[in-house]
Structures are given as C-alpha cells and as structure tokens.
Design a protein around this motif. Sequence first.
Motif, mmCIF file in Angstrom:
data_model
loop_
_atom_site.group_PDB
_atom_site.id
_atom_site.type_symbol
_atom_site.label_atom_id
_atom_site.label_comp_id
_atom_site.label_asym_id
_atom_site.label_seq_id
_atom_site.Cartn_x
_atom_site.Cartn_y
_atom_site.Cartn_z
ATOM 1 N N ALA A 1 0.852 -1.176 0.026
ATOM 2 C CA ALA A 1 0.042 0.016 -0.045
ATOM 3 C C ALA A 1 0.794 1.262 -0.119
ATOM 4 O O ALA A 1 0.487 2.057 -0.852
ATOM 5 C CB ALA A 1 -0.665 0.041 1.231
ATOM 6 N N ALA A 2 1.962 1.317 0.751
ATOM 7 C CA ALA A 2 2.738 2.519 0.965
ATOM 8 C C ALA A 2 3.565 2.583 -0.527
ATOM 9 O O ALA A 2 3.570 4.068 -0.870
ATOM 10 C CB ALA A 2 3.917 2.293 2.276
ATOM 11 N N CYS B 1 1.261 4.253 -2.771
ATOM 12 C CA CYS B 1 1.039 5.746 -2.648
ATOM 13 C C CYS B 1 2.499 6.474 -3.059
ATOM 14 O O CYS B 1 2.146 7.778 -3.704
ATOM 15 C CB CYS B 1 1.094 5.966 -1.145
ATOM 16 N N ASP C 1 1.906 6.754 -7.001
ATOM 17 C CA ASP C 1 0.692 7.529 -7.159
ATOM 18 C C ASP C 1 1.139 9.078 -7.211
ATOM 19 O O ASP C 1 0.870 9.828 -7.842
ATOM 20 C CB ASP C 1 -0.598 7.542 -6.232
ATOM 21 N N TYR C 2 1.817 9.393 -6.247
ATOM 22 C CA TYR C 2 2.454 10.774 -5.794
ATOM 23 C C TYR C 2 3.402 11.407 -6.913
ATOM 24 O O TYR C 2 3.199 12.561 -7.309
ATOM 25 C CB TYR C 2 3.021 11.003 -4.683
ATOM 26 N N CYS D 1 9.472 5.570 2.894
ATOM 27 C CA CYS D 1 8.590 4.440 2.756
ATOM 28 C C CYS D 1 8.330 3.633 4.136
ATOM 29 O O CYS D 1 7.223 3.301 4.761
ATOM 30 C CB CYS D 1 9.172 3.351 1.920
ATOM 31 N N THR E 1 6.206 6.021 6.306
ATOM 32 C CA THR E 1 4.983 5.976 5.882
ATOM 33 C C THR E 1 4.004 4.592 6.062
ATOM 34 O O THR E 1 3.147 4.616 6.652
ATOM 35 C CB THR E 1 4.825 6.115 4.222
ATOM 36 N N LEU F 1 0.868 4.384 8.333
ATOM 37 C CA LEU F 1 -0.377 3.617 7.993
ATOM 38 C C LEU F 1 -0.718 2.405 9.031
ATOM 39 O O LEU F 1 -1.890 2.484 9.395
ATOM 40 C CB LEU F 1 -0.075 2.701 6.813
ATOM 41 N N LEU G 1 -3.100 11.408 8.555
ATOM 42 C CA LEU G 1 -2.727 11.169 7.133
ATOM 43 C C LEU G 1 -3.157 12.505 6.292
ATOM 44 O O LEU G 1 -4.462 12.892 6.423
ATOM 45 C CB LEU G 1 -3.141 10.010 6.545
ATOM 46 N N GLY H 1 -1.756 12.239 -0.734
ATOM 47 C CA GLY H 1 -1.889 10.766 -0.518
ATOM 48 C C GLY H 1 -1.395 9.910 0.662
ATOM 49 O O GLY H 1 -1.131 8.684 0.664
ATOM 50 N N GLY H 2 -1.542 10.418 1.813
ATOM 51 C CA GLY H 2 -1.189 9.820 2.936
ATOM 52 C C GLY H 2 0.317 9.648 3.340
ATOM 53 O O GLY H 2 0.711 8.902 4.240
ATOM 54 N N LEU H 3 1.254 10.243 2.437
ATOM 55 C CA LEU H 3 2.804 10.221 2.680
ATOM 56 C C LEU H 3 3.082 11.086 3.902
ATOM 57 O O LEU H 3 2.549 12.007 4.004
ATOM 58 C CB LEU H 3 3.372 10.380 1.415
#
Length: 224
Positions: A41-42, A45, A48-49, A165, A168, A172, A198, A203-205
């Motif tokens: 998941a991380a 992210c 995506d970022y 990472c 993050t 999470l 988050l 994106g929650g990073l």
Amino acid sequence: MTVAVITPAEKTDLVTLESVKTYLQISDDSQDARLGQLITAASGCFTDYLGRPLALQTYRERWTLRGRIPGVNLSNGPVATILSASVDGVAWSGPLDECDVDRKNARIMASAFLPPRQMVFHRPVVVDIAYIAGFLLPGMDIPTPENPLLALQVQTLPASVASGCLSTIQMLSCAAGRDPLLKSESTQGVGSASYGTLDPTVGGLTPDAVGALDRLGIAADWMA
C-alpha cells in the motif's frame, strides 16, 4: 507522444519485510501478512504521488516532432540504458556516449543520433526510443540487455526514499482501525495521547517521504 511498457517491473515493493520489522521493532512473524499489505500500500502511494513507477521497467516511447529538435525528454527516469533509437524508421547504431545522455533527468541530446543538418525538420518526423529506467528495488534481478546503445548503469533506491517508505508504513500501521478524525484522546488517571493524521493532499505520505520524492522529479518536457 505515446508510452508503452514493454517489460513491466518484476517487483514494486520499495522495502523488504525484514527492514520494516526492524524499523517497527517487531521480532515475531505473527504480523507478517499485515505488514506485507502495508508495504504494498505504501509503495503504491509513492508511485501515485510521483506519477511514474520507481521500479526498473522497459519502455518504448514515440514522438512526432517538427521544427528544431535539441533533444528528447523521456517520461521515466533515471535512465539505466538505451536499447534502441530510430528516426522515421531508420535505426541509429550508436553507441551513445555518456555525455549524450542525462540519466538522472532522462534527457537524450538530439545530436547523439541526428546529424547537425537534420536537427531542424520542416515536416513531422517520428522518433522512437526503447529504454530501461527506474531503480533497482530489493530482490530485483539486474537486467542483461544485449548490445544496448548506452551501457547499463543501474541505481538502487535512494536511502531517503526507503526511509520515507518506512515512516509511511509506520503511519499507516498506527492509523489502521482508528477514526481518521481523531487527533487525541485521554483516559482519566492514565494519561493522554496525540495522533498524527494522514494528509490526503499528498496521498497519506509522511513529510520526509514527500521531500524525498520531490527531489526525484525528472525535468519537464523541454523539446522545441
């Protein structure tokens, strides 16, 4: 411009399970499945970022260009090797010199494969380039291309990105099952606790992850 992935990454997780367990000070195997999910998941992210993969992949890009062509800017970096290049279907035989390519910013100077008199086109021309770009992630095999135009030079994932990472993943993990709007709580006679939240805009990073990724951004399209 069109971009195609010829050979997708064999792995996309940015860090290993062992590094996460060490970071979180977990010594048993009871949480391995959950931690594996958090790693994936991380890592997603991060992609995506950044808007592009971090793992080594083989790409093919094609441009239809006209006018002055100082060079081409590839969509993914850092560049590990250039496999082939052609202009209007005519292959360039190379090899490319290191000075012809900016591996970090994924740039190839047009003078590397175009004679000076051909660097200005009054009609559209099609430039086609195949290359390998990205970082060698933990557990990945080093590619072995045959007769590349540019010598293979792989880079491992920067320590700052791996560290981001891990932080993050920790965020999470701590946020799992907790109301995302809850920022603090207290228990009478016991004490109180405050929670980090988050940030959906990134994106929650974590902040250190965002900083590490911002330093990786390849240059914007600069073709004439």
